[in-house]
Scaffold this motif. Structure first.
Motif, mmCIF file in Angstrom:
data_model
loop_
_atom_site.group_PDB
_atom_site.id
_atom_site.type_symbol
_atom_site.label_atom_id
_atom_site.label_comp_id
_atom_site.label_asym_id
_atom_site.label_seq_id
_atom_site.Cartn_x
_atom_site.Cartn_y
_atom_site.Cartn_z
ATOM 1 N N ILE A 4 0.849 -1.190 0.000
ATOM 2 C CA ILE A 4 0.000 0.000 0.000
ATOM 3 C C ILE A 4 0.883 1.238 0.000
ATOM 4 O O ILE A 4 1.889 1.300 0.707
ATOM 5 N N GLU A 64 -14.392 -1.840 2.016
ATOM 6 C CA GLU A 64 -13.047 -1.340 1.709
ATOM 7 C C GLU A 64 -12.417 -2.242 0.656
ATOM 8 O O GLU A 64 -12.541 -3.466 0.722
ATOM 9 N N VAL A 66 -8.682 -2.615 -1.641
ATOM 10 C CA VAL A 66 -7.326 -2.163 -1.961
ATOM 11 C C VAL A 66 -7.121 -2.346 -3.461
ATOM 12 O O VAL A 66 -7.162 -3.465 -3.969
ATOM 13 N N PRO A 80 -6.100 1.897 -0.274
ATOM 14 C CA PRO A 80 -7.278 1.291 0.336
ATOM 15 C C PRO A 80 -8.454 2.282 0.274
ATOM 16 O O PRO A 80 -8.516 3.224 1.057
ATOM 17 N N TYR A 146 -8.074 5.213 3.172
ATOM 18 C CA TYR A 146 -7.318 5.037 4.423
ATOM 19 C C TYR A 146 -8.241 5.142 5.639
ATOM 20 O O TYR A 146 -7.865 5.736 6.665
#
Ligand SMILES: Nc1nc2c(c(=O)[nH]1)N[C@H]1C(S)=C(S)[C@@H](COP(=O)(O)O)O[C@H]1N2
Ligand SMILES: [Mo]
Length: 251
Positions: A4, A64, A66, A80, A146
């Motif tokens: 990330i 969520e 990513v 994310p 985030y």
């Protein structure tokens, strides 16, 4: 597969031409008022709707995800995002069976967004995709990043994430979704149609007219890494294009 990206890189290195044609627009973008904010759904739908952004968000179940993002300029990041599938907005919109494309539009506020005073650009920013793409499970509408509400510079209060396409397709700060049976033009097609097309799927083997797309530089890293077909999402999206081989699918 990839780490990330550090949050402070994602929020300070941006493309958002409404606030300037350079990367350091984050402080200028704070001037955008993201509340109140309304989103209009119109065109070939059962009924035109104008929804308050918080009413819309409350009707959706948030998740969520990513995702990688690959800019056509050959930098990339891994973020994310929080949000909901674009397919859920399509379901809420109830498009007529004749609708085959979705056109999306950003705000027009030249008093706040000084880039919009540059009259040689075809404001507002517009993007378009097919309804088959819009209802693919990867197509995602972003409300957060985030674990917090998404920042203005990243496209608050509602931005698209289409991880298999070049970043410019992921339109920020959306105000309108229009269902249509005509392939929409877009901001970048109108600025430079020989360099930027409707499909804009990531393909490392098809160079931009002015540079290679074979590798990319992840934000925060010095070393370049290989770019992947459909930005690594071929398994999820390649079937969308199986019958479209005559089209300019990769820019
Ligand atoms: N409205 C709007 N959306 C936009 C842009 C823009 O200039 N205006 N730039 C695009 C481009 S070129 C990229 S690479 C991504 C960048 O997203 P980020 O700034 O969150 O990294 O936003 C896309 N969405
Ligand atoms: Mo981009």
């Amino acid at each position: 597969m990839r780490p990330i990206t550090e949050e402070n890189l994602v929020t300070t290195y941006n493309n958002f031409y409404e606030f300037g044609s350079h990367k350091r627009i984050f402080s200028a973008a704070q001037d955008l008022d993201v509340r109140p904010w309304t989103v209009t759904i119109d065109g070939m739908v059962e009924e035109t709707q104008t929804l308050d952004i918080d009413t819309l968000i409350r009707r959706m179940s948030l998740q969520e995800r990513v995702y990688r993002l690959r800019c056509v300029e050959a930098w990339s990041m891994v973020v994310p995002w929080t949000g909901f599938p674009l397919a859920d907005l399509v379901a809420l919109a109830r498009p007529r069976s004749s609708a085959t494309f979705l056109r999306m539009e950003t705000f027009l506020q030249p008093n706040v967004a000084t880039g919009q005073r540059q009259s040689w650009y075809p404001w507002p920013y517009v993007e378009g995709i097919t309804l088959a793409e819009a209802t693919n499970e990867l197509a995602f509408l972003v409300t957060g990043a985030y674990g917090k509400p998404v920042e203005e510079q990243n496209g608050a209060p509602l931005r698209l994430a289409l991880p298999w396409k070049y970043g410019f397709k992921s339109i920020k700060s959306i105000t309108r979704f229009t269902f249509t049976d005509e392939m929409p033009s877009s901001f970048w097609m109108d600025v430079a149609g020989d360099e930027y097309g409707f499909w804009a799927n990531v393909n490392p083997e098809v160079p931009h007219p002015r540079w290679s797309q074979a590798t990319e530089r992840p934000l925060g890293q010095d070393d370049r890494i290989p770019t992947l077909m459909f930005n690594g999402y071929a398994e999820e999206v390649a079937s969308l294009y199986a019958d479209l081989q005559g089209e300019r699918l990769y820019f």
